[in-house]
Design a protein around this motif. Structure first.
Motif, PDB file in Angstrom:
ATOM      1  N   PRO A  14       0.828  -1.205   0.000  1.00  0.00           N
ATOM      2  CA  PRO A  14       0.000   0.000   0.000  1.00  0.00           C
ATOM      3  C   PRO A  14       0.864   1.257   0.000  1.00  0.00           C
ATOM      4  O   PRO A  14       2.056   1.215   0.277  1.00  0.00           O
ATOM      5  N   GLY A  15       0.249   2.353  -0.336  1.00  0.00           N
ATOM      6  CA  GLY A  15       0.952   3.620  -0.320  1.00  0.00           C
ATOM      7  C   GLY A  15       1.435   4.068  -1.677  1.00  0.00           C
ATOM      8  O   GLY A  15       2.141   5.050  -1.787  1.00  0.00           O
ATOM      9  N   SER A  16       1.065   3.353  -2.712  1.00  0.00           N
ATOM     10  CA  SER A  16       1.453   3.783  -4.049  1.00  0.00           C
ATOM     11  C   SER A  16       0.197   4.052  -4.858  1.00  0.00           C
ATOM     12  O   SER A  16      -0.910   3.755  -4.434  1.00  0.00           O
ATOM     13  N   ASP A  17       0.390   4.595  -6.034  1.00  0.00           N
ATOM     14  CA  ASP A  17      -0.748   4.934  -6.880  1.00  0.00           C
ATOM     15  C   ASP A  17      -1.200   3.764  -7.750  1.00  0.00           C
ATOM     16  O   ASP A  17      -2.092   3.912  -8.572  1.00  0.00           O
ATOM     17  N   VAL A  18      -0.601   2.595  -7.556  1.00  0.00           N
ATOM     18  CA  VAL A  18      -0.947   1.395  -8.307  1.00  0.00           C
ATOM     19  C   VAL A  18      -1.575   0.399  -7.338  1.00  0.00           C
ATOM     20  O   VAL A  18      -1.167   0.296  -6.183  1.00  0.00           O
ATOM     21  N   ALA A  19      -2.546  -0.340  -7.818  1.00  0.00           N
ATOM     22  CA  ALA A  19      -3.195  -1.336  -6.970  1.00  0.00           C
ATOM     23  C   ALA A  19      -2.192  -2.391  -6.522  1.00  0.00           C
ATOM     24  O   ALA A  19      -1.317  -2.799  -7.276  1.00  0.00           O
ATOM     25  N   GLU A  20      -2.305  -2.830  -5.288  1.00  0.00           N
ATOM     26  CA  GLU A  20      -1.423  -3.864  -4.753  1.00  0.00           C
ATOM     27  C   GLU A  20      -1.648  -5.160  -5.513  1.00  0.00           C
ATOM     28  O   GLU A  20      -2.776  -5.635  -5.639  1.00  0.00           O
ATOM     29  N   ASP A  21      -0.584  -5.733  -6.037  1.00  0.00           N
ATOM     30  CA  ASP A  21      -0.646  -6.999  -6.758  1.00  0.00           C
ATOM     31  C   ASP A  21       0.576  -7.807  -6.352  1.00  0.00           C
ATOM     32  O   ASP A  21       1.654  -7.669  -6.927  1.00  0.00           O
ATOM     33  N   LEU A  22       0.411  -8.637  -5.336  1.00  0.00           N
ATOM     34  CA  LEU A  22       1.534  -9.369  -4.775  1.00  0.00           C
ATOM     35  C   LEU A  22       2.115 -10.379  -5.753  1.00  0.00           C
ATOM     36  O   LEU A  22       3.312 -10.644  -5.740  1.00  0.00           O
ATOM     37  N   LYS A  23       1.274 -10.946  -6.605  1.00  0.00           N
ATOM     38  CA  LYS A  23       1.782 -11.900  -7.596  1.00  0.00           C
ATOM     39  C   LYS A  23       2.699 -11.201  -8.596  1.00  0.00           C
ATOM     40  O   LYS A  23       3.754 -11.727  -8.956  1.00  0.00           O
ATOM     41  N   LEU A  24       2.308 -10.033  -9.043  1.00  0.00           N
ATOM     42  CA  LEU A  24       3.142  -9.281  -9.976  1.00  0.00           C
ATOM     43  C   LEU A  24       4.440  -8.823  -9.302  1.00  0.00           C
ATOM     44  O   LEU A  24       5.523  -8.909  -9.886  1.00  0.00           O
ATOM     45  N   ALA A  25       4.332  -8.365  -8.066  1.00  0.00           N
ATOM     46  CA  ALA A  25       5.532  -7.955  -7.332  1.00  0.00           C
ATOM     47  C   ALA A  25       6.477  -9.147  -7.149  1.00  0.00           C
ATOM     48  O   ALA A  25       7.689  -9.022  -7.342  1.00  0.00           O
ATOM     49  N   GLY A  26       5.923 -10.302  -6.819  1.00  0.00           N
ATOM     50  CA  GLY A  26       6.738 -11.509  -6.659  1.00  0.00           C
ATOM     51  C   GLY A  26       7.402 -11.932  -7.962  1.00  0.00           C
ATOM     52  O   GLY A  26       8.558 -12.350  -7.981  1.00  0.00           O
ATOM     53  N   ALA A  27       6.676 -11.802  -9.063  1.00  0.00           N
ATOM     54  CA  ALA A  27       7.237 -12.157 -10.366  1.00  0.00           C
ATOM     55  C   ALA A  27       8.392 -11.234 -10.730  1.00  0.00           C
ATOM     56  O   ALA A  27       9.406 -11.681 -11.282  1.00  0.00           O
ATOM     57  N   THR A  28       8.274  -9.962 -10.404  1.00  0.00           N
ATOM     58  CA  THR A  28       9.373  -9.041 -10.712  1.00  0.00           C
ATOM     59  C   THR A  28      10.584  -9.318  -9.824  1.00  0.00           C
ATOM     60  O   THR A  28      11.720  -9.212 -10.282  1.00  0.00           O
ATOM     61  N   ILE A  29      10.356  -9.722  -8.591  1.00  0.00           N
ATOM     62  CA  ILE A  29      11.462 -10.096  -7.705  1.00  0.00           C
ATOM     63  C   ILE A  29      12.178 -11.319  -8.261  1.00  0.00           C
ATOM     64  O   ILE A  29      13.412 -11.367  -8.315  1.00  0.00           O
ATOM     65  N   ASN A  30      11.411 -12.307  -8.710  1.00  0.00           N
ATOM     66  CA  ASN A  30      12.009 -13.508  -9.297  1.00  0.00           C
ATOM     67  C   ASN A  30      12.785 -13.171 -10.563  1.00  0.00           C
ATOM     68  O   ASN A  30      13.851 -13.730 -10.817  1.00  0.00           O
ATOM     69  N   ALA A  31      12.256 -12.263 -11.363  1.00  0.00           N
ATOM     70  CA  ALA A  31      12.947 -11.859 -12.589  1.00  0.00           C
ATOM     71  C   ALA A  31      14.268 -11.173 -12.256  1.00  0.00           C
ATOM     72  O   ALA A  31      15.294 -11.432 -12.903  1.00  0.00           O
ATOM     73  N   LEU A  32      14.265 -10.314 -11.245  1.00  0.00           N
ATOM     74  CA  LEU A  32      15.505  -9.660 -10.833  1.00  0.00           C
ATOM     75  C   LEU A  32      16.532 -10.680 -10.335  1.00  0.00           C
ATOM     76  O   LEU A  32      17.733 -10.521 -10.558  1.00  0.00           O
TER      77      LEU A  32
END
Length: 105
Positions: A14-32
């Motif tokens: 929370p706290g950003s202008d984009v809806a929270e999407d934990l799956k997308l955040a997790g996918a970007t972490i895995n990509a990094l």
């Protein structure tokens, strides 16, 4: 790659202008974690200090260990490699111009 960390940060809580999407955040972490670039490691460390979601922090820890294992080192050694040298010699000494002149360099 420069946008992966921003995407993870914006969707990772929370706290950003984009809806929270934990799956997308997790996918970007895995990509990094899969990118063989020191900038990706730095991005993972920045995310580790900024993301507060418990599951994503665990995933970040796993991503850091995975990146280290792929390079055949421990996570602690991977952290040490990410520290900038700032012109210091491997022993921590600061070579000066006079020292280089004395050695004939």
């Amino acid at each position: 790659m420069p946008y992966l960390d921003a995407l993870a940060l914006r969707t990772g809580g929370p706290g950003s202008d984009v809806a929270e999407d934990l799956k997308l955040a997790g996918a970007t972490i895995n990509a990094l974690a899969e990118v063989d670039d020191p900038a990706a490691l730095e991005a993972l460390w920045r995310l580790r200090s900024r993301i507060r979601h418990r599951a994503l922090r665990k995933q970040l820890d796993t991503a850091l260990v995975t990146a280290a294992a792929r390079q055949g080192i421990t996570a602690g050694q991977l952290i040490e490699r990410g520290v900038p040298g700032h012109g210091l010699a491997p022993d921590g000494a600061l070579p000066s111009i006079l020292t280089q002149i004395e050695r004939g360099a």
